[in-house]
Enzyme design. Structure first.
Site, PDB file in Angstrom:
ATOM      1  N   HIS A  32      37.934 -36.025 -17.657  1.00 16.94           N
ATOM      2  CA  HIS A  32      39.185 -36.780 -17.683  1.00 16.94           C
ATOM      3  C   HIS A  32      39.242 -37.802 -18.808  1.00 16.94           C
ATOM      4  O   HIS A  32      40.031 -38.739 -18.761  1.00 16.94           O
ATOM      5  CB  HIS A  32      39.422 -37.454 -16.332  1.00 16.94           C
ATOM      6  CG  HIS A  32      39.686 -36.469 -15.244  1.00 16.94           C
ATOM      7  ND1 HIS A  32      39.562 -36.786 -13.909  1.00 16.94           N
ATOM      8  CD2 HIS A  32      40.077 -35.172 -15.266  1.00 16.94           C
ATOM      9  CE1 HIS A  32      39.859 -35.724 -13.172  1.00 16.94           C
ATOM     10  NE2 HIS A  32      40.162 -34.737 -13.985  1.00 16.94           N
ATOM     11  N   CYS A  82      45.985 -41.892 -30.897  1.00 21.63           N
ATOM     12  CA  CYS A  82      47.412 -41.917 -31.136  1.00 21.63           C
ATOM     13  C   CYS A  82      48.058 -40.823 -30.301  1.00 21.63           C
ATOM     14  O   CYS A  82      47.570 -39.684 -30.253  1.00 21.63           O
ATOM     15  CB  CYS A  82      47.707 -41.690 -32.616  1.00 21.63           C
ATOM     16  SG  CYS A  82      49.483 -41.566 -32.961  1.00 21.63           S
TER      17      CYS A  82
END
Length: 185
Positions: A50, A58
């Site tokens: 995860h 970004c």
């Protein structure tokens, strides 16, 4: 909230086991759904399904940014956090934590490592998870289909019918004992 958290005895036991496998005929692949770096702090090499809270990227161009909150990494792409939205110096996209939010795909390489490991392991140990969130919850099933023994370590055992051995205890209690026995072999 997690910046001052430290590894517990289970994290250190897993790191010890991983270190021990370097001089034995065992192998250990540590896969986590946690986004903290407590396994790394304890000394383990980890695959993060995860993502990692201490990495940023970004949202548009994927440029990687490092938080100054952890580690000693500093460069022009190191960022500090305050109450303002941060934008990428390359494309003006928003900087976000490099973690997987609900509805997003898991990182391809991390998922491939998890699937390959589960499909080829002899023992699959699930530690402290509800075994309800897919696709990660399916890894134990994949391991079982390929002949692995399934061990669950959880103070509140799950209703998972494929588990061979249930150790109903906190990981911080049972893992040091288990690793002590394993590394003595």
């Amino acid at each position: 909230m997690v910046a001052d958290k430290k590894p517990n005895p289970a994290h250190f036991a897993l790191a010890q086991w991983q270190y021990h496998t370097q001089s034995s005929n065992q192998s250990l692949t540590l896969i986590t759904q946690n986004v903290d770096d407590l396994h790394e702090q304890a000394g383990s090499t980890v695959t993060h399904l995860h993502g990692n809270l201490w990495h940023n990227r970004c949202s548009q161009c994927e440029t990687v940014y490092q938080s100054q909150s952890r580690g000693s990494y500093h460069s022009e792409d190191t960022i500090n956090f305050d109450d303002t939205l941060m934008t990428c110096r390359h494309c003006d996209g928003y900087i976000r934590p490099d973690i997987v939010w609900f509805g997003e795909a898991l990182p391809v390489q991390a998922w491939q490592t998890a699937e390959d490991t589960a499909a080829n392991c002899e023992v699959f140990i699930s530690i402290g998870t509800s075994s309800l969130v897919y696709p990660a919850a399916g890894l134990a099933q994949l391991a079982k289909q390929n002949g692995a023994k399934i061990i669950e370590i959880n103070p509140n055992p799950t209703p998972n019918t494929i588990v061979d051995i249930i150790l109903a205890e906190k990981a911080g209690v049972i893992m040091p004992l288990l690793i002590q026995k394993i590394t003595a072999l």
